[in-house]
Design an enzyme around this catalytic site. Sequence first.
Site, short mmCIF file in Angstrom:
data_model
loop_
_atom_site.label_atom_id
_atom_site.label_comp_id
_atom_site.label_asym_id
_atom_site.label_seq_id
_atom_site.Cartn_x
_atom_site.Cartn_y
_atom_site.Cartn_z
N HIS A 39 0.82 -1.20 0.00
CA HIS A 39 0.00 0.00 0.00
C HIS A 39 0.86 1.26 0.00
O HIS A 39 0.62 2.20 -0.76
CB HIS A 39 -0.92 0.00 1.22
N GLU A 40 1.89 1.29 0.84
CA GLU A 40 2.77 2.46 0.91
C GLU A 40 3.49 2.68 -0.41
O GLU A 40 3.66 3.82 -0.87
CB GLU A 40 3.78 2.30 2.05
N HIS A 71 1.45 4.56 -2.90
CA HIS A 71 1.47 6.01 -2.79
C HIS A 71 2.70 6.61 -3.46
O HIS A 71 2.64 7.70 -4.02
CB HIS A 71 1.44 6.43 -1.31
N GLU A 95 -6.21 6.84 -1.50
CA GLU A 95 -6.08 5.61 -0.70
C GLU A 95 -6.53 4.39 -1.52
O GLU A 95 -5.87 3.35 -1.51
CB GLU A 95 -6.91 5.72 0.58
#
Length: 293
Positions: free
Chosen positions: A133-134, A137, A192
């Site tokens: 997930h990071e 970004h 997100e």
Amino acid sequence: MKKKLLFSTFVTALLLLGATPAKAQFNIGKAAAGATKAVKAATLTDADMANYVKEYIAWMDKNNKVCDARSPYTKRLNRLTQGLTNVEGIPLNFKVYYVTDVNAFACPDGSVRVFSSLMDIMTDEELLGVIGHEIGHVAHKDSKKGFRTALLTSALKDGLAASGNKAAALTDSQLGELGESLLNATYSQKQESQADAYGYEFLKKNGKNPWAIALSFEKLKKLEEDAGIQKEGKWKRMFSSHPDLDKRIKTMSARAQKDGFARPENKMPEKAAPEKPVAKKTTGKKATGKRRR
């Protein structure tokens, strides 16, 4: 001292967990007083941004205990991230901070930092979900945009100190302000969701089971429920910029099932013998627990 779960791009609430008195507190506070007001405004170019990101991550690594190559935490992280070398042409590098705070973050330059206390409460698959997930970004440049905003609204709020056409290095105090601003920053629901989707495909492409994304959200939900957090008052404000966890779990689970991936056993690894952290005195303001990230 209690563990604190910071409000980050992935970790969306402040949770108080079990005691770990041996570890140091994550140090994003001001390391020194006396920030110098800028004397000249300058344009924040991509080159300036790259230099500031490099400076910030070097400062973070210096002001927090980084687990060395012999650490069980480092060995575990290296095993989990084997083969994850770059994202969209950006080289990735991973380190573990041996601290009490429960968190992880990624910088625009591909630096990913995972906190040891997060590793203590998550399985391998759940950790991979957080990391994926990071990295999402970073791929979508959310980290870069967030970093730029934090620079202009905190450390550089009085303008850029410049010598000629080159932005000057930040003081320790300005770096502390930058860290606090990044902790308090948030991403939009769209950002997100896009990070979830990218993280899923990134793990899948690199031979990892993408169920990891859903499992990481399931763990976060359980932590919230165990802590008895209610989405009202100040908590409602914290959750307002994030997609619903149940929806994210459902979306990622359905995607993994459709792609034919088996749900992993998802067991906690055996704990290695604890390290003996070096005692370190921190100075200035410490993390408030609102956000990182």
